[in-house]
Design an enzyme around this catalytic site. Structure first.
Site, PDB file in Angstrom:
ATOM      1  N   HIS A  34       3.586  -2.394   3.190  1.00  0.00           N
ATOM      2  CA  HIS A  34       3.605  -1.009   2.723  1.00  0.00           C
ATOM      3  C   HIS A  34       4.939  -0.717   2.044  1.00  0.00           C
ATOM      4  CE1 HIS A  34       0.450  -0.966   5.820  1.00  0.00           C
ATOM      5  NE2 HIS A  34      -0.057   0.072   5.174  1.00  0.00           N
TER       6      HIS A  34
ATOM      7  N   HIS B 115      -5.617   3.127  -4.563  1.00  0.00           N
ATOM      8  CA  HIS B 115      -5.657   3.358  -3.120  1.00  0.00           C
ATOM      9  C   HIS B 115      -6.064   4.816  -2.857  1.00  0.00           C
ATOM     10  CE1 HIS B 115      -4.967   1.848   0.837  1.00  0.00           C
ATOM     11  NE2 HIS B 115      -3.926   2.623   1.129  1.00  0.00           N
TER      12      HIS B 115
ATOM     13  N   HIS C 194      -5.320   9.418  -0.166  1.00  0.00           N
ATOM     14  CA  HIS C 194      -5.384   8.552   1.017  1.00  0.00           C
ATOM     15  C   HIS C 194      -6.321   9.094   2.108  1.00  0.00           C
ATOM     16  CE1 HIS C 194      -3.995   5.820   4.231  1.00  0.00           C
ATOM     17  NE2 HIS C 194      -3.504   5.081   3.262  1.00  0.00           N
TER      18      HIS C 194
ATOM     19  N   ASP D 257       0.824  -1.210   0.000  1.00  0.00           N
ATOM     20  CA  ASP D 257       0.000   0.000   0.000  1.00  0.00           C
ATOM     21  C   ASP D 257       0.862   1.266   0.000  1.00  0.00           C
ATOM     22  OD1 ASP D 257      -2.039  -1.759   0.206  1.00  0.00           O
ATOM     23  OD2 ASP D 257      -2.842  -1.020   2.101  1.00  0.00           O
TER      24      ASP D 257
END
Length: 735
Positions: A257, A156, A160, A105
């Protein structure tokens, strides 16, 4: 000093001469367009980076009993099609046993993503990268590399946000911008997404599900996780590896991540996770391949690619401009602070020199009392000419005094008022209008003295001003002396602002120029000149709108010393309206730039004139042209900082800078013997008045670039000296 070979004739006034004036058209729309483009760039930068928050440490905490997704989602697998079933019902997918999907991510990140990709290539492992659109636009090459390696790219969002807490339009904007960024960066759109701050499907709240349904109606496949390593918290490599291993051989989507902070532990843990899972019989796949679904990444259409490319270019342009401007802001702020400190340092040195010179004068030494001619050019000065002449005629100066009033084609009673005062040594010369330089040259030709004092028609002197003004001319190397101009009508905000500008800006600068020997301007309100120096310079030129600056620069280039006499005080009437102020400062600024351009070759002159060119002209270009041009952008940047960055830090910065300026202003006021009371208007001056001066500079620069010629414009006088004796002037020191 260069030897004077003989007087040169002063140009005669050209009757009826007027400058052609053309109003520059289109410059304000152009300037506004530049500011709007800059503001839009900052808005984009602020939206994409100022509110960007990909750190999972900000993940909202779900309380007990908040899970509220459908049972098919809560009890199902980590991949959900919110509207994929019959009648738009949700469909859940489980990952096959012994299948591991590595998902990353918050990327791409220029530091960590390439290193992670290198590890995946080394072990021949595909992965899913859930990318943030703003990062995609910043680093498109990395996204293309991910696709080239056979990895899958998902959304994503663009910045964010927690989709459960934003409006539907904001969610749609986030998803659309991300798709556009992917189209521009890699020529694809994606069918899969992971909501920021989401984890396992059984933790979906009602608000999360509403956001998932909004995305599902657009055809997105929602990808949650089976195993959350919480690597963002950097718990240690061993804990990350342990958390990444599914229980009992179950298929799993493993959340890691590749951005949002230091990912060294993630990078170190990745090879160990791959090896451990392979030892347990796992194979690696992407989401759609593991579920035998259509590929997540599909080619973008031509229009989508065009729109996406535009977005990427705008994003990268905004990033570049933001970085360049941030660096420039630091440099300009540092230069501004350094300038203030240097001005104070020179002012202190100048004050020490004044006291030292005063102490060296023997008691009873005869004063320097040459014959003096005061020349007053006047155009429609009926309101104040009497007060001006009176203060000159009743001066305490004990030498021979001659006063010449040059009526430059006035349409009022200026000449009659001056002639009716009854002073035997006052002469009134009338002529057709030729502009201020022509009037001054007429007075110079008519004068009988070798020392000339040039005075504006809206100025009054203190009784001792003439004596203090001509005293430095006792030195034969001195060609001109600048006096100390002060604001008389200093009531109200506008008057107080100009008062502070005269004391803090002009006079501190003049002390520095004096110490360096590079004085660029003897103000038209109060200046003394050696006649031979004026002849050597060819008199007062018509070439610029700032004839005083032009003349002073010519004297400096001619090798003459030009000094400052702070005790020679003259009171002047400043504009009382914003319109009048604008016209005056526009003429000053435009004329000063004309003079700077005219004398630009001084930078390569030799000797003393070269010193003037190499020290003074770059200083003027930097602090009187370049900095004011950029200042509005700095103000826009400050607003950006308040909205998108830390408003407390921006406020502290502004207050610190304001406090520094107030301290220096207080010192300048004390140095000039002024009261400190006007300091309370200084913060308002920084917010309002200074912006007006910046706009004046912008208009002047654009006018110069367009090649527009402007004529000299007289300022309308209100006659503030008419009913007030000079003894009623604001309190100040005469030392």
């Amino acid at each position: 000093m260069r030897a004077v070979t003989g007087p040169q004739p002063i140009a005669r006034p050209r009757a009826g001469r007027r400058r052609q004036a053309r109003t520059p058209r289109g410059h304000w729309p152009l300037a506004s367009l530049i500011v709007v483009i800059f503001a839009l760039g900052l808005l984009i930068e602020g939206f994409t980076h100022g509110i960007l928050g990909e750190n999972a440490a900000d993940e909202p905490t779900a309380g007990p009993g908040t899970t509220a997704g459908p049972a098919s989602v809560v009890d199902g697998g980590p991949v959900v099609a919110p509207a994929g079933g019959r009648n738009g019902s949700p469909v859940s997918y489980r990952i096959p046993r012994k299948t591991a999907i590595l998902s990353f991510d918050d990327g791409p990140n220029p530091d960590w993503t390439p290193k992670i990709l290198a590890v995946l290539r080394e072990y021949h492992v595909p992965a899913d990268f859930f990318t943030i659109g703003a990062h995609v636009a910043d680093y498109p090459d990395i996204v293309r590399q991910e696709l080239k390696d056979g990895d899958e790219v998902g959304s994503h969002t663009y910045t964010h946000p927690n989709l459960a807490q934003v409006s539907t339009w904001r969610e749609n904007l986030e998803l659309t911008l991300t798709q556009n960024a992917l189209a521009g960066a890699a020529g694809i759109h994606t069918r899969i997404m992971r909501m920021p701050y989401s984890s396992e499907a059984n933790a979906v709240t009602a608000a999360d599900w509403r956001a998932a349904m909004t995305a599902g109606r657009d055809g997105y496949l929602m990808v949650f996780t089976s195993v959350d390593t919480r690597d963002w918290a950097r718990p240690g490599v061993a804990k990350i590896v342990k958390a990444a291993i599914p229980a009992g051989g179950a298929g799993a989507i493993i959340m890691l991540h590749d951005s949002g902070g230091n990912r060294s532990e993630t990078l170190a843990a990745l090879p160990r996770i791959i090896k451990e899972l392979r030892q347990r019989g796992y194979h690696f796949d992407t989401v759609t391949q593991a579920l035998k679904l259509v590929s997540a990444d599909v080619p973008a259409t031509g229009n989508q690619h065009l729109v996406g490319t535009l977005l990427v270019d705008i994003q990268q342009g905004s990033d570049w401009a933001f970085t360049a401007f941030a660096i420039g802001l630091i440099v300009l702020t540092s230069l501004s602070v350094l300038r203030l400190l240097v001005l104070v340092g020179f002012a202190m040195a100048a004050r020490r020199r004044e006291l030292s010179v005063a102490r060296r004068i023997p008691p009873g030494a005869p004063p320097f009392l040459p014959d003096v001619t005061v020349i007053i050019p006047a155009f429609n000065e009926e309101a104040g000419i009497a007060a001006t002449v009176q203060t000159m005629a009743e001066s305490q100066y004990r030498g021979r005094l001659e006063i010449i009033v040059v009526d430059d084609g006035s349409t009022d009673s200026t000449a009659q008022v001056a002639a009716s005062l009854g002073y035997p040594f006052v002469r009134v010369v009338t002529q057709r209008n030729s502009g201020k330089p022509g009037a001054l040259n007429t007075g110079i030709r008519q004068a009988h003295s070798d020392i000339l004092v040039l005075v504006d028609g809206d100025t009054v002197f203190q009784p001792d001003t003439i004596g203090k003004l001509v005293a430095p001319l006792a030195d034969p190397e001195v060609g001109a002396v600048s006096g100390n101009t002060k604001v008389f009508n200093r009531k109200g905000f506008l008057g107080r602002w100009q008062h502070l500008e005269y004391v803090v800006g002009f006079n501190l600068d003049r002390r520095m120029y004096d110490m360096l020997g590079v004085m660029p301007t003897v103000p038209g309100a109060v200046g003394a000149f050696r006649r031979s120096a004026l002849h050597r310079a060819g008199g007062v030129s018509h070439d610029t709108l700032a004839e005083d600056t032009d003349l002073t620069m010519a004297l400096c280039r001619g090798g003459w010393r030009v000094v400052y006499a702070p005790g020679a005080i003259a009171w002047t009437e400043v504009p009382a309206t914003l319109s009048a102020l604008w016209k005056q400062r526009y003429r000053w600024c435009y004329g000063t730039m004309q003079a700077m351009w005219k004398h630009r070759h001084a930078m390569v002159d030799r000797g003393g004139s070269g010193r003037f060119g190499r020290l003074c002209l770059p200083y003027l270009w930097l602090f009187q042209v370049l900095l004011p041009l950029l200042a509005p952008l700095i103000d826009v940047f400050s607003i950006y900082g308040i909205v998108f960055l830390n408003p407390v830090q921006v406020g502290v910065f502004w207050l610190t800078f304001t406090a520094l300026q107030m301290l220096i202003a207080g010192y300048a006021l004390r140095l000039d013997g002024e009261r400190l009371r006007p300091l309370w208007v200084l913060p308002f001056q920084l917010i309002v008045y200074r912006q007006l001066m910046y706009l004046v500079t912008i208009q002047s620069v654009i006018t110069a670039l367009l090649g527009t010629r402007q004529r000299w414009q007289a300022t309308k006088r209100t006659g503030v000296f008419t009913d007030q004796a000079t003894t009623d002037q604001p309190a100040t020191s005469t030392s």
